[in-house]
Design a protein around this motif. Sequence first.
Motif, mmCIF file in Angstrom:
data_model
loop_
_atom_site.group_PDB
_atom_site.id
_atom_site.type_symbol
_atom_site.label_atom_id
_atom_site.label_comp_id
_atom_site.label_asym_id
_atom_site.label_seq_id
_atom_site.Cartn_x
_atom_site.Cartn_y
_atom_site.Cartn_z
ATOM 1 N N PRO A 322 -41.975 8.171 25.397
ATOM 2 C CA PRO A 322 -42.706 8.515 26.616
ATOM 3 C C PRO A 322 -43.437 9.845 26.503
ATOM 4 O O PRO A 322 -42.896 10.827 25.987
ATOM 5 C CB PRO A 322 -41.601 8.567 27.681
ATOM 6 N N LEU A 323 -44.645 9.890 27.043
ATOM 7 C CA LEU A 323 -45.490 11.072 26.932
ATOM 8 C C LEU A 323 -45.172 12.139 27.973
ATOM 9 O O LEU A 323 -45.588 13.284 27.845
ATOM 10 C CB LEU A 323 -46.964 10.660 27.058
ATOM 11 N N ARG A 324 -44.464 11.736 29.014
ATOM 12 C CA ARG A 324 -44.067 12.682 30.054
ATOM 13 C C ARG A 324 -42.651 12.339 30.499
ATOM 14 O O ARG A 324 -42.208 11.199 30.374
ATOM 15 C CB ARG A 324 -45.004 12.586 31.265
ATOM 16 N N LYS A 325 -41.967 13.344 31.036
ATOM 17 C CA LYS A 325 -40.627 13.076 31.559
ATOM 18 C C LYS A 325 -40.687 12.307 32.873
ATOM 19 O O LYS A 325 -39.745 11.616 33.239
ATOM 20 C CB LYS A 325 -39.855 14.391 31.739
ATOM 21 N N ASN A 326 -41.813 12.438 33.582
ATOM 22 C CA ASN A 326 -42.017 11.700 34.820
ATOM 23 C C ASN A 326 -43.342 10.955 34.711
ATOM 24 O O ASN A 326 -44.416 11.541 34.900
ATOM 25 C CB ASN A 326 -42.026 12.647 36.023
#
Length: 473
Positions: A322-326
């Motif tokens: 995933p590129l972001r945690k959110n």
Amino acid sequence: MKHNPFAKIFHNALQDDVLNKSIILNQNNNEQTPARVKEFLSELNRFFISSGISPIDTQRYAINEKELIRYALFLRGYMRDAQKVLQNVDSKFTCDKDMLRLFDASSYYVVSCNGQIKGDKHIYDDKAGYLFCKLDLSEGIENVQLQKQEKPLNPERKNLVLFMPFRIKNNETELKKWLYKNMYHSMDNKEVFGKDVDVYVAYFPIQKSRCAKISSTIRTILQPESYVEEQDLALVKKAFLPFIARQSEIDATGKVIDAEKYNKEQLVKNFGNLTFMSYCAGTADAHRITTAIQKISAQVYKEAETDEALKQLFVISYGFLPLRKNLHYSGVHFFSNEANDTGKKEPFSKMNSPELYETCKYKEESALPAKVSLMPDRRNFVIALKNEEKFTLVSNKEKLIDITDPEYGHNIGHITGSHLGYNFGSQQFKTVLENAVSGKRGKEVFDRRQYNDAAIATSLMMATLLSRKQNVI
């Protein structure tokens, strides 16, 4: 950036793979050296200097450009093979802005070589857009029929879009070979993929250089909340606007000119009919498409409405974390690593997300076949599979194919192939894919779809893994 450990790798490779295969002259060759070569070598030396190592004096060489092109195209390969560096590297080096500038320079260089080097027939076009086509799987993936897709997707149907990282010739035969070889086992359910779901594939032609793809991927990693390319907007305009609004129109910059809104319930339902499956750098492409969709939707609806709808868009990835945690979408993200990955890091997952790789990777002390992590958004799962460096696949013709993966888990066959004997990873991937395209979301994507021994074993194992999942902070 100072002390980037990949600079020494590139430095040594330039000497070994280019200069040692070039002619040394007794005089300065600067006036005879093509401007394109000077510019690329200048950028290389700039990268070396910024990293704190000495530049290389190339002015007394008659550069062998065939070798220099190979070098420029293989920079990511040198990074992949640098396992000693990969052991402890972090994202400030793998996604260094100086690294991005170097990949931009390599991309510019290979394009500038078009038609300039005798015997080199490669033609590069880094502005090339997506190739996009629909797959007719009614007769099975072994008899797939392809149709160039010019019309938008139907938001009232279940839709699966494959985002593949490969750059192949714009040739039906080549695409059929890839789909059959790599996706056969995962998409052999004709009841799902031949009737209930519309399936598409998005990829780039061979004219798009590896260098350009890496530049694009690094930019996506550096700006995951906002970065979108012209080619992404073009694909959204072609394929995805009906999910956002009726009779919508946007300009070349993504600004909404006109749109007939859906009610909130219909908007949520539309995005629930959209599933992306991506491999490797194809995940960066899929991510940018979702970002473009988000940017356009935000001009038509309230932020809360857009957020609620996009949570129903589902992404299943392999070999790219995933590129972001959110994230604004939901998904399950698979990768494989050796139980003891010392000297055997899965190179691309490690390069793109070094810290998250170390947090989520499968650990040697585990007796289970995988490890599950839950991202902070609580909608995206990371499944790290215990990797086997060598494994055997069974083709649909009952032929055994021995696979040795030199990239320590990156081969997509780990999760899409039919393995000899029971394999948790490929069974779980197929389960998630079928459930997601059928409209299930959240933990329901792990639900058992069949009642055979393999499905029951996979379901029980996944229940155990979910009960032991870790939360990514």
